[in-house]
Every structure is written in structure tokens, then in C-alpha cells.
Design a protein around this motif. Structure first.
Motif, PDB file in Angstrom:
ATOM      1  N   VAL A 185       0.835  -1.201   0.000  1.00  0.00           N
ATOM      2  CA  VAL A 185       0.000   0.000   0.000  1.00  0.00           C
ATOM      3  C   VAL A 185       0.872   1.255   0.000  1.00  0.00           C
ATOM      4  N   LEU A 186       1.933   1.233   0.800  1.00  0.00           N
ATOM      5  CA  LEU A 186       2.836   2.393   0.813  1.00  0.00           C
ATOM      6  C   LEU A 186       3.464   2.611  -0.564  1.00  0.00           C
ATOM      7  N   ALA A 187       3.905   1.551  -1.231  1.00  0.00           N
ATOM      8  CA  ALA A 187       4.495   1.664  -2.559  1.00  0.00           C
ATOM      9  C   ALA A 187       3.475   2.173  -3.573  1.00  0.00           C
ATOM     10  N   ALA A 188       2.235   1.710  -3.460  1.00  0.00           N
ATOM     11  CA  ALA A 188       1.192   2.170  -4.381  1.00  0.00           C
ATOM     12  C   ALA A 188       0.882   3.646  -4.164  1.00  0.00           C
ATOM     13  N   ARG A 189       0.888   4.062  -2.941  1.00  0.00           N
ATOM     14  CA  ARG A 189       0.667   5.481  -2.662  1.00  0.00           C
ATOM     15  C   ARG A 189       1.806   6.340  -3.234  1.00  0.00           C
ATOM     16  N   ALA A 190       3.037   5.825  -3.142  1.00  0.00           N
ATOM     17  CA  ALA A 190       4.175   6.567  -3.699  1.00  0.00           C
ATOM     18  C   ALA A 190       4.049   6.689  -5.215  1.00  0.00           C
ATOM     19  N   ARG A 191       3.619   5.566  -5.874  1.00  0.00           N
ATOM     20  CA  ARG A 191       3.436   5.628  -7.323  1.00  0.00           C
ATOM     21  C   ARG A 191       2.311   6.587  -7.700  1.00  0.00           C
ATOM     22  N   LEU A 192       1.278   6.648  -6.874  1.00  0.00           N
ATOM     23  CA  LEU A 192       0.200   7.604  -7.116  1.00  0.00           C
ATOM     24  C   LEU A 192       0.699   9.037  -6.975  1.00  0.00           C
ATOM     25  N   ARG A 193       1.520   9.254  -5.960  1.00  0.00           N
ATOM     26  CA  ARG A 193       2.069  10.604  -5.769  1.00  0.00           C
ATOM     27  C   ARG A 193       2.974  10.980  -6.938  1.00  0.00           C
ATOM     28  N   GLU A 194       3.784  10.009  -7.408  1.00  0.00           N
ATOM     29  CA  GLU A 194       4.653  10.276  -8.547  1.00  0.00           C
ATOM     30  C   GLU A 194       3.847  10.614  -9.792  1.00  0.00           C
ATOM     31  N   ALA A 195       2.766   9.894 -10.002  1.00  0.00           N
ATOM     32  CA  ALA A 195       1.920  10.169 -11.162  1.00  0.00           C
ATOM     33  C   ALA A 195       1.284  11.548 -11.064  1.00  0.00           C
ATOM     34  N   GLN A 196       0.908  11.940  -9.852  1.00  0.00           N
ATOM     35  CA  GLN A 196       0.330  13.273  -9.664  1.00  0.00           C
ATOM     36  C   GLN A 196       1.374  14.364  -9.925  1.00  0.00           C
ATOM     37  N   ILE A 197       2.613  14.123  -9.471  1.00  0.00           N
ATOM     38  CA  ILE A 197       3.690  15.092  -9.717  1.00  0.00           C
ATOM     39  C   ILE A 197       3.945  15.231 -11.208  1.00  0.00           C
ATOM     40  N   ASN A 198       3.981  14.101 -11.928  1.00  0.00           N
ATOM     41  CA  ASN A 198       4.217  14.158 -13.369  1.00  0.00           C
ATOM     42  C   ASN A 198       3.094  14.906 -14.083  1.00  0.00           C
ATOM     43  N   LEU A 199       1.868  14.729 -13.601  1.00  0.00           N
ATOM     44  CA  LEU A 199       0.762  15.483 -14.191  1.00  0.00           C
ATOM     45  C   LEU A 199       0.923  16.970 -13.921  1.00  0.00           C
ATOM     46  N   ASP A 200       1.348  17.311 -12.714  1.00  0.00           N
ATOM     47  CA  ASP A 200       1.578  18.731 -12.400  1.00  0.00           C
ATOM     48  C   ASP A 200       2.707  19.309 -13.246  1.00  0.00           C
ATOM     49  N   TYR A 201       3.705  18.479 -13.569  1.00  0.00           N
ATOM     50  CA  TYR A 201       4.837  18.962 -14.369  1.00  0.00           C
ATOM     51  C   TYR A 201       4.455  19.237 -15.815  1.00  0.00           C
ATOM     52  N   THR A 202       3.286  18.811 -16.243  1.00  0.00           N
ATOM     53  CA  THR A 202       2.862  19.160 -17.604  1.00  0.00           C
ATOM     54  C   THR A 202       2.572  20.652 -17.716  1.00  0.00           C
ATOM     55  N   LYS A 203       2.396  21.315 -16.609  1.00  0.00           N
ATOM     56  CA  LYS A 203       2.338  22.777 -16.580  1.00  0.00           C
ATOM     57  C   LYS A 203       3.700  23.281 -16.110  1.00  0.00           C
ATOM     58  N   VAL A 204       4.466  23.869 -17.035  1.00  0.00           N
ATOM     59  CA  VAL A 204       5.815  24.342 -16.731  1.00  0.00           C
ATOM     60  C   VAL A 204       5.686  25.755 -16.172  1.00  0.00           C
ATOM     61  N   THR A 205       6.103  25.951 -14.928  1.00  0.00           N
ATOM     62  CA  THR A 205       5.963  27.235 -14.254  1.00  0.00           C
ATOM     63  C   THR A 205       7.316  27.916 -14.092  1.00  0.00           C
ATOM     64  N   ALA A 206       7.272  29.224 -13.842  1.00  0.00           N
ATOM     65  CA  ALA A 206       8.494  30.003 -13.641  1.00  0.00           C
ATOM     66  C   ALA A 206       9.045  29.744 -12.245  1.00  0.00           C
TER      67      ALA A 206
END
Length: 402
Positions: free
Chosen positions: A163-184
Motif C-alpha cells: 500500500v505504501l508503494a502504491a501510494r508513492a506511485r500515485l504521488r509520482e503520477a500526480q507530480i508528473n501530471l503537475d509537471y505538464t504545466k511548466v511554471t516560472a
């Protein structure tokens, strides 16, 4: 009968007017013989300055180049197609502003997949927890074996870790989605885009670079001083000839490419302790407030380092120094009133004067005006600066006709 004519008259009875020119010529010849030649030319008139030691502010000049106090490369952190640029090139942006939008669909799919995997692992954890809660009391009553007890404990702990590993993968996927918006990352001035819309970008290699941002307030100015100059200053300081500003807090001024001076002074905030082996120079940096953006990165400027001073320095006007094949010289008036050439070594220029590092002593009288007419060992006439010679006398013939 003898005829009397004027030519036959005795000489003593003729007028003696022919003796007058001869007397004048003899008198002139006698005067020239007594004078021994033509009259001598008067000594040339010169003005002088008496050299005396002074404390002189020392200004150090260098060539510098401006740079932003923070210069950041904006890069893509996920792969995808660059859909849109959301800023205007060359305009200021604030930290957190969205600059680019990368296609988010692949990241959204990865996020949904990570959510599903987490739910699966949470279900496994719930079942393992139930088995763990049921087996342990039975094992306490010797109703189940040690093996059954160990399996229940192991499955429960493994499910927790999953469960901890799955949560980490979920967090990583959320970060990658956020990175699709490139900010200053910082506030500053943007530069030209490196990748245009529709380009495929990736987080590795050159394809990740999108643009650059420079922070213009404060602004840095980078420059270098030679190791010879630094050694000279340190030698002078050890000899007591050079006094740096208190706390080495130099004031720095800038001259722009159009010849104007920058409105405010800066401060020296960095000097390297290593000499660049390729150029033999020491890197330094000054900081300037630039609230209105008058300075832009990449400008070439003149850097003036002020605050130090040289003690007991001899100065003479620049026009007093003459250039010869043997080097620089000045003329001094010796005690006999004659011009005497002195070879000199020059230092830095201070306004309209120049430092003399060798060749003169305090109290020497240096010829400033009229040194072109001076001749070694010839007498000179010292006059007050600005004094004019009396008007020349009129010729005798002109005076007689007046």
C-alpha cells in the motif's frame, strides 16, 4: 691763362659731406667688433610647478559584463508534446506563472492507473488485516500452527508495504501530471523560446530546455583583474603606500557603452581566491540595484573601483611629460636656473595629472608650459602662469614716421 673749374678746386675748399656715411659705417663696425657678434636671444619663458607629495584617491578601471543575479534554465521535467506557450518572450514573469503546457493525457492515464493499483493494494491489505486479526487469537489457544500464524503476520506486513508503494506511485503520477504545466521558478525577465509549440520534449538532454529567466534586480557585473595588478596593490599595501577602504568595502561605478554613468553606485560582493590559469586573472563581481531594468544581461561596461588611496604620491600635469626615443622625460629648473631633463616612470592618470613613480623628488620644480622651447643646460626664465610678455618696441623707422 688758366681756366678754373670745380674739379680743380683744392679738396680742403670742397664740402666734407662724403665723410658722414663713412663715419657711420666705421662706428657700426666698431660696435659690432666690441659686441663680439649678433646680440644673444633672451632665455625662453616657462611656467613651473613645485612637486610635493599628496594622498591621491586611486580608481581602478576594468572591463565588465552584466549578468542577472539569478539566471535559471526552464526545462521540461516530463515527456510530451508542447501544446502551448503562455508567456510573452522578453517580458517579465513572476515566480509560479505558467509558461508552457505539455500534453497531459499520458500523465492523466498514468495517474488513473496508479489510483487503481492503490485500491487493489488497499483491498489486499484489508484481507490480510482480517486474517491477521483472526489467526492470532487462535494461535494463542493453540488452535492453529506456528506456520499459519507466521503466514498471517507476513501477509499483513507485506500488504502494508504494498500500500505504501502504491501510494508513492500515485504521488509520482500526480507530480508528473503537475509537471505538464511548466511554471516560472523565479521572478525575472524571460528570453526567447527554445522549443516551439508542437515540439516533442523530454526531461533528458538538450530537448528539455525551453527558455531562460534572468533576475534583473539586483544585477551583477562580472569583471577580472590581472594577477600583476593584485600583486602590485598588495606590495604597496605592505609598504604603506596603498590604503584600501575600511573593511575592503569598495564603491563601484559603471560607465555604459554610450559614455553615460549608471545612476547608482554598487558594491563589490565577491573576489575569487584562485587565479584563472588560462587568463592569469582573478574573477570579481559587483552588485547593483536595478529596479527599473536599465541594465540588461550581457551589456559590456566600464567598471570603476573606488575607495582606496595612495599615500605620498607625486603628481605633475600631463602636458609636462614629453615623449622621446629613450622614454618619458620632464624638464626641471635646477638651482642655477637652467633646464635639466629627467627621465621618469609614470603611474596612473588622475584627471589632468599623472603619477610619477620614479625620477622626481619632492621639491623639484617641473616645467609645465614652455618645455618644448627648453634646451638641456640652457637658462630659462620662470614666469607666473598667465603673465604675458611686454609688447615689442616699434622699429626706429616706424617710430620716426609716427
Amino acid at each position: 691763362m688758366t681756366t678754373s673749374t670745380p674739379l680743380a678746386q683744392p679738396l680742403r675748399s670742397r664740402p666734407q659731406t662724403w665723410l658722414l656715411p663713412l663715419s657711420a659705417a666705421l662706428a657700426l663696425t666698431a660696435c659690432q667688433d666690441n659686441a663680439g657678434g649678433p646680440p644673444a636671444m633672451p632665455p625662453p619663458e616657462v611656467t613651473i610647478v613645485t612637486v610635493k607629495p599628496n594622498d591621491v584617491p586611486l580608481t581602478l578601471e576594468y572591463v565588465g559584463q552584466t549578468a542577472g543575479s539569478r539566471e535559471v534554465e526552464v526545462r521540461a521535467r516530463v515527456s510530451g508534446i508542447l501544446l502551448k506557450r503562455l508567456y510573452v518572450e522578453g517580458r517579465p514573469v513572476k515566480a509560479g506563472d505558467v509558461l508552457y503546457q505539455i500534453d497531459p493525457e499520458q500523465a492523466k492515464a498514468a495517474l488513473d492507473q496508479a489510483r487503481g493499483a492503490l485500491e487493489v493494494e488497499q483491498a489486499k491489505l484489508m484481507r490480510a488485516q482480517q486474517d491477521h486479526a483472526r489467526v492470532l487469537p487462535l494461535f494463542a489457544e493453540n488452535a492453529v500452527s506456528q506456520k499459519d500464524r507466521d503466514e498471517a503476520v507476513s501477509n499483513f506486513e507485506s500488504a502494508q508495504a504494498s500500500v505504501l508503494a502504491a501510494r508513492a506511485r500515485l504521488r509520482e503520477a500526480q507530480i508528473n501530471l503537475d509537471y505538464t504545466k511548466v511554471t516560472a521558478p523565479i521572478s525575472g525577465m524571460t528570453s526567447k523560446e527554445v522549443r516551439s509549440e508542437g515540439s516533442l520534449v523530454s526531461p533528458s538532454g538538450d530537448s528539455s530546455l525551453l527558455t531562460k529567466i534572468s533576475q534583473l534586480n539586483p544585477m551583477y557585473v562580472n569583471f577580472s583583474m590581472s594577477d600583476n595588478e593584485l600583486l602590485r596593490l598588495r606590495t604597496w599595501q605592505a609598504q604603506g603606500r596603498y590604503v584600501p577602504p575600511e573593511g575592503e568595502r569598495y564603491s563601484v561605478e559603471l560607465k555604459l557603452s554610450d559614455g553615460s554613468m549608471f545612476s547608482s553606485a554598487g558594491r563589490l560582493n565577491f573576489t575569487d581566491n584562485l587565479i584563472d590559469p588560462t587568463s592569469g586573472t582573478i574573477r570579481s563581481r559587483a552588485e547593483f540595484a536595478n529596479p527599473d531594468g536599465a541594465l540588461l544581461p550581457g551589456q559590456f561596461v566600464r567598471v570603476y573601483l573606488k575607495g582606496g588611496k595612495l599615500k605620498d604620491t607625486l603628481l605633475v600635469p600631463q602636458r609636462a611629460v614629453l615623449s622621446t626615443q629613450q622614454g618619458k622625460i620632464v624638464f626641471v629648473v635646477n638651482p642655477a636656473g637652467k633646464a635639466e631633463p629627467r627621465p621618469v616612470e609614470l603611474g596612473d592618470e588622475v584627471k589632468n595629472e599623472v603619477m610619477i613613480t620614479k625620477g622626481l623628488r619632492a621639491g623639484d620644480q617641473v616645467i609645465v608650459d614652455g618645455n618644448i622651447k627648453a634646451r638641456p643646460g640652457a637658462p630659462v626664465k620662470v614666469v607666473t602662469p598667465g603673465a604675458s610678455a611686454p609688447p615689442a618696441a616699434k622699429p626706429a623707422s616706424a617710430a620716426a614716421g609716427a
